[in-house]
Design a protein around this motif. Structure first.
Motif, PDB file in Angstrom:
ATOM      1  N   ARG A 310       0.691  -1.221  -0.120  1.00 37.32           N
ATOM      2  CA  ARG A 310      -0.028   0.059  -0.060  1.00 37.32           C
ATOM      3  C   ARG A 310       0.882   1.004   0.073  1.00 37.32           C
ATOM      4  O   ARG A 310       0.481   2.070  -0.773  1.00 37.32           O
ATOM      5  N   VAL A 311       1.957   1.209   0.776  1.00 39.05           N
ATOM      6  CA  VAL A 311       2.965   2.378   0.656  1.00 39.05           C
ATOM      7  C   VAL A 311       3.519   2.607  -0.644  1.00 39.05           C
ATOM      8  O   VAL A 311       3.539   3.534  -1.224  1.00 39.05           O
ATOM      9  N   LEU A 312       3.902   1.512  -1.352  1.00 41.44           N
ATOM     10  CA  LEU A 312       4.601   1.541  -2.473  1.00 41.44           C
ATOM     11  C   LEU A 312       3.689   1.857  -3.723  1.00 41.44           C
ATOM     12  O   LEU A 312       4.063   2.553  -4.661  1.00 41.44           O
ATOM     13  N   GLU A 313       2.311   1.379  -3.930  1.00 37.97           N
ATOM     14  CA  GLU A 313       1.823   1.213  -4.784  1.00 37.97           C
ATOM     15  C   GLU A 313       0.620   2.371  -4.799  1.00 37.97           C
ATOM     16  O   GLU A 313       0.196   2.797  -5.847  1.00 37.97           O
ATOM     17  N   SER A 314      -0.097   2.710  -3.697  1.00 36.69           N
ATOM     18  CA  SER A 314      -1.416   3.455  -3.933  1.00 36.69           C
ATOM     19  C   SER A 314      -0.900   4.944  -3.573  1.00 36.69           C
ATOM     20  O   SER A 314       0.254   5.140  -3.241  1.00 36.69           O
ATOM     21  N   ASN A 315      -2.173   5.785  -3.592  1.00 35.55           N
ATOM     22  CA  ASN A 315      -1.861   7.175  -3.341  1.00 35.55           C
ATOM     23  C   ASN A 315      -2.849   7.524  -1.964  1.00 35.55           C
ATOM     24  O   ASN A 315      -3.195   8.667  -1.870  1.00 35.55           O
ATOM     25  N   ASP A 316      -2.849   6.406  -1.217  1.00 38.14           N
ATOM     26  CA  ASP A 316      -3.663   6.552  -0.055  1.00 38.14           C
ATOM     27  C   ASP A 316      -3.144   7.379   0.961  1.00 38.14           C
ATOM     28  O   ASP A 316      -1.899   7.545   1.112  1.00 38.14           O
ATOM     29  N   GLU A 317      -4.043   7.914   1.735  1.00 36.55           N
ATOM     30  CA  GLU A 317      -3.546   8.843   3.032  1.00 36.55           C
ATOM     31  C   GLU A 317      -3.956   8.316   4.283  1.00 36.55           C
ATOM     32  O   GLU A 317      -4.963   7.596   4.645  1.00 36.55           O
ATOM     33  N   TYR A 318      -2.843   8.555   5.102  1.00 32.45           N
ATOM     34  CA  TYR A 318      -3.007   8.464   6.681  1.00 32.45           C
ATOM     35  C   TYR A 318      -3.711   6.986   6.881  1.00 32.45           C
ATOM     36  O   TYR A 318      -4.734   6.925   7.471  1.00 32.45           O
ATOM     37  N   PHE A 319      -3.172   6.024   6.580  1.00 32.03           N
ATOM     38  CA  PHE A 319      -3.234   4.576   6.907  1.00 32.03           C
ATOM     39  C   PHE A 319      -2.288   4.116   8.125  1.00 32.03           C
ATOM     40  O   PHE A 319      -1.148   4.291   8.082  1.00 32.03           O
ATOM     41  N   PRO A 320      -2.702   2.872   8.920  1.00 32.57           N
ATOM     42  CA  PRO A 320      -2.275   2.648  10.121  1.00 32.57           C
ATOM     43  C   PRO A 320      -0.753   1.831   9.624  1.00 32.57           C
ATOM     44  O   PRO A 320      -1.036   0.995   8.488  1.00 32.57           O
ATOM     45  N   TYR A 321       0.201   1.735  10.327  1.00 36.49           N
ATOM     46  CA  TYR A 321       1.238   1.071  10.499  1.00 36.49           C
ATOM     47  C   TYR A 321       0.905  -0.090  11.348  1.00 36.49           C
ATOM     48  O   TYR A 321      -0.031  -0.252  12.276  1.00 36.49           O
ATOM     49  N   TYR A 322       1.532  -1.447  11.480  1.00 32.52           N
ATOM     50  CA  TYR A 322       1.265  -2.561  12.064  1.00 32.52           C
ATOM     51  C   TYR A 322       2.089  -2.789  13.272  1.00 32.52           C
ATOM     52  O   TYR A 322       1.696  -3.623  14.170  1.00 32.52           O
ATOM     53  N   LYS A 323       2.908  -1.966  13.839  1.00 33.51           N
ATOM     54  CA  LYS A 323       3.920  -2.186  14.905  1.00 33.51           C
ATOM     55  C   LYS A 323       4.149  -0.749  15.563  1.00 33.51           C
ATOM     56  O   LYS A 323       5.036   0.030  15.124  1.00 33.51           O
ATOM     57  N   LYS A 324       3.419  -0.432  16.687  1.00 31.42           N
ATOM     58  CA  LYS A 324       3.732   0.887  17.273  1.00 31.42           C
ATOM     59  C   LYS A 324       5.033   1.205  17.631  1.00 31.42           C
ATOM     60  O   LYS A 324       5.550   2.415  17.636  1.00 31.42           O
ATOM     61  N   TYR A 325       5.715   0.201  18.324  1.00 27.58           N
ATOM     62  CA  TYR A 325       6.913   0.535  18.742  1.00 27.58           C
ATOM     63  C   TYR A 325       8.155   1.022  17.595  1.00 27.58           C
ATOM     64  O   TYR A 325       9.106   1.349  17.750  1.00 27.58           O
ATOM     65  N   HIS A 326       7.786   0.534  16.409  1.00 27.44           N
ATOM     66  CA  HIS A 326       8.450   1.044  15.303  1.00 27.44           C
ATOM     67  C   HIS A 326       8.062   2.354  14.824  1.00 27.44           C
ATOM     68  O   HIS A 326       8.699   3.124  14.306  1.00 27.44           O
ATOM     69  N   ALA A 327       6.777   2.672  14.814  1.00 28.95           N
ATOM     70  CA  ALA A 327       6.139   3.841  14.236  1.00 28.95           C
ATOM     71  C   ALA A 327       4.630   4.202  15.043  1.00 28.95           C
ATOM     72  O   ALA A 327       3.885   3.269  14.716  1.00 28.95           O
ATOM     73  N   PHE A 328       4.691   5.223  15.653  1.00 29.74           N
ATOM     74  CA  PHE A 328       3.591   5.662  16.054  1.00 29.74           C
ATOM     75  C   PHE A 328       2.818   6.587  15.351  1.00 29.74           C
ATOM     76  O   PHE A 328       1.785   7.374  15.673  1.00 29.74           O
ATOM     77  N   TRP A 329       3.091   6.702  13.995  1.00 28.90           N
ATOM     78  CA  TRP A 329       2.727   7.646  13.133  1.00 28.90           C
ATOM     79  C   TRP A 329       1.883   6.702  12.060  1.00 28.90           C
ATOM     80  O   TRP A 329       2.026   5.729  11.822  1.00 28.90           O
ATOM     81  N   ALA A 330       1.076   7.643  11.170  1.00 24.98           N
ATOM     82  CA  ALA A 330       0.378   6.929  10.138  1.00 24.98           C
ATOM     83  C   ALA A 330       1.161   6.883   8.744  1.00 24.98           C
ATOM     84  O   ALA A 330       2.256   7.689   8.593  1.00 24.98           O
ATOM     85  N   MET A 331       0.538   6.176   7.760  1.00 25.23           N
ATOM     86  CA  MET A 331       1.386   5.845   6.627  1.00 25.23           C
ATOM     87  C   MET A 331       0.744   6.809   5.428  1.00 25.23           C
ATOM     88  O   MET A 331      -0.526   6.905   5.486  1.00 25.23           O
ATOM     89  N   TYR A 332       1.459   7.003   4.442  1.00 20.68           N
ATOM     90  CA  TYR A 332       1.044   7.701   3.175  1.00 20.68           C
ATOM     91  C   TYR A 332       1.505   6.858   2.033  1.00 20.68           C
ATOM     92  O   TYR A 332       2.776   6.559   1.804  1.00 20.68           O
ATOM     93  N   GLY A 333       0.756   6.643   0.834  1.00 17.85           N
ATOM     94  CA  GLY A 333       1.241   5.997  -0.140  1.00 17.85           C
ATOM     95  C   GLY A 333       2.009   6.963  -0.990  1.00 17.85           C
ATOM     96  O   GLY A 333       1.911   7.894  -1.122  1.00 17.85           O
ATOM     97  N   LEU A 334       3.032   6.097  -1.618  1.00 19.04           N
ATOM     98  CA  LEU A 334       4.096   6.879  -2.762  1.00 19.04           C
ATOM     99  C   LEU A 334       3.633   6.873  -4.076  1.00 19.04           C
ATOM    100  O   LEU A 334       3.974   7.568  -5.188  1.00 19.04           O
ATOM    101  N   ASN A 335       2.479   6.184  -4.467  1.00 20.68           N
ATOM    102  CA  ASN A 335       2.037   5.962  -5.903  1.00 20.68           C
ATOM    103  C   ASN A 335       3.062   5.904  -6.875  1.00 20.68           C
ATOM    104  O   ASN A 335       3.229   6.691  -7.725  1.00 20.68           O
ATOM    105  N   LEU A 336       4.141   4.917  -6.555  1.00 18.86           N
ATOM    106  CA  LEU A 336       5.220   4.674  -7.642  1.00 18.86           C
ATOM    107  C   LEU A 336       4.936   4.201  -8.950  1.00 18.86           C
ATOM    108  O   LEU A 336       3.846   3.802  -9.148  1.00 18.86           O
ATOM    109  N   PRO A 337       5.323   4.955  -9.990  1.00 22.86           N
ATOM    110  CA  PRO A 337       5.230   4.703 -11.391  1.00 22.86           C
ATOM    111  C   PRO A 337       5.306   3.102 -11.726  1.00 22.86           C
ATOM    112  O   PRO A 337       6.232   2.565 -10.860  1.00 22.86           O
TER     113      PRO A 337
END
Length: 363
Positions: A310-337
């Motif tokens: 989802r991070v690599l392929e989509s243009n989605d905004e503010y979706f959850p990461y799966y491991k809080k102790y790695h990241a307590f912030w949300a994810m955004y998609g890079l929408n790679l070509p």
């Protein structure tokens, strides 16, 4: 007496339900559900077949491989690179099991036991064993972070990554045409003060053995520089720097290093959380260095792969990461070509790792 008890209960209820009491929780417990409503869809299957260049499988029996294939097919994973191939008889058994079951779907990298390195003769012997492992089917060499952090030489001193006694090993990989996937050090935050300013505070609290200091065993910068010294000293050896060399949080610096060392490539294993919080900058980086970045996951947990897709392929905004102790912030998609995705997912790996089945990627 009954009236007194009722009064006490009412008082307690008033306290525990008050706004001030509700705020009394630790950072570990505070994990709110987002109320943000934005379009987006989980991606459970990669857009293109992919090669995971960073996996670890202790059990490579035929039965275990059968189980892995089911998950791999569901995700569109064409080839898994098992970096825990070990050496000698153990490695040969893994290769034999692969050849008996799925000869084009699994690859193993060999490992070297650096503990007790003694002299140049030791290095030559280690290189000779590596050559035999490659002849027995290993497609590369994996260096664990123990080199530089824990391994000691025959005299009990920390074995530096750029110790000249190891030069025959790096040279052998160049001679045999196989890559070295190397994990050096840990995130820089593990060396920083464990306080409210440290983004890895929760990870260090839950995993206290990961805390490092300048003397335990050496400064972060020194260990990373030792790794870079090896890259520069052995320009004909192809290196894959695991975890983006712990510079995914500073892509400008990482770009400078890639420009400086043309034989260095990077894998994205375990750093997707860094990329997902800087979608515009990360997208520009992937496009600029599209020939130098490889897909990898590290820990084998199929339910976590969709976050990578989802991070690599989509243009989605503010979706959850799966491991809080790695990241307590949300994810955004890079929408790679698509052109970049194909290189990231499989083309760059095909160029670096010999003998892979290219027919798996015909579209």
């Amino acid at each position: 007496m009954t009236q007194l008890k009722n009064t006490i209960l009412i008082t307690i209820l008033a306290v525990v339900t008050s706004p001030s009491f509700a705020q009394e929780m630790g950072f570990e417990e505070y994990n709110p559900t987002s109320t943000l409503v934005v379009p987006g869809t989980e991606i459970t299957k990669a857009k293109f077949p992919f090669i995971d260049v960073h996996s670890h499988q202790r059990d490579m029996s035929v039965e275990a491989l059968n189980g892995l294939i089911t998950h791999m097919d569901a995700m569109n994973e064409a080839i898994m690179v098992n970096l825990s191939g070990r050496s000698g008889k153990s490695l040969k058994e893994k290769v034999d099991n692969i050849n008996k079951s799925y000869p084009n779907r699994f690859v193993v990298f060999a490992n070297v036991d650096f503990e007790g390195a003694k002299d140049m003769a030791w290095g030559e012997q280690a290189a000779a064993q590596l050559e035999q492992d490659i002849k027995n089917g290993a497609k590369g060499l994996k260096i664990f972070k123990s080199l530089g952090l824990r391994n000691k030489d025959a005299n009990g001193n920390r074995l530096a990554i750029d110790d000249p006694r190891l030069d025959p090993i790096w040279a052998k990989c160049a001679q045999m045409g196989v890559p070295v996937l190397i994990h050096a050090a840990d995130p820089k935050s593990f060396w920083d003060d464990m306080d409210a300013d440290n983004e890895r505070w929760l990870e260090l609290k839950t995993h206290p053995r990961r805390k490092r200091t300048a003397t335990d065993p050496a400064p972060f910068e020194q260990i990373i520089q030792e790794q870079h010294n090896v890259f520069k000293k052995h320009p004909n050896t192809k290196f894959i720097n695991a975890h983006m060399g712990w510079h995914a949080n500073n892509l400008e610096k990482l770009g400078e290093l890639l420009d400086e060392m043309p034989n260095m490539n990077v894998g994205i294993s375990a750093v997707i959380a860094e990329l997902g919080r800087q979608p515009q900058h990360a997208r520009a980086f992937f496009i600029k260095y599209q020939d130098r970045v490889l897909f990898g996951k590290d820990s084998w947990k199929p339910k976590e792969f969709p976050t990578y897709f989802r991070v690599l392929e989509s243009n989605d905004e503010y979706f959850p990461y799966y491991k809080k102790y790695h990241a307590f912030w949300a994810m955004y998609g890079l929408n790679l070509p698509d052109e970049v995705l194909r290189k990231l997912y499989y083309q760059n790996a095909l160029n670096l790792i010999p003998g892979l089945d290219t027919s798996l990627f015909e579209e």
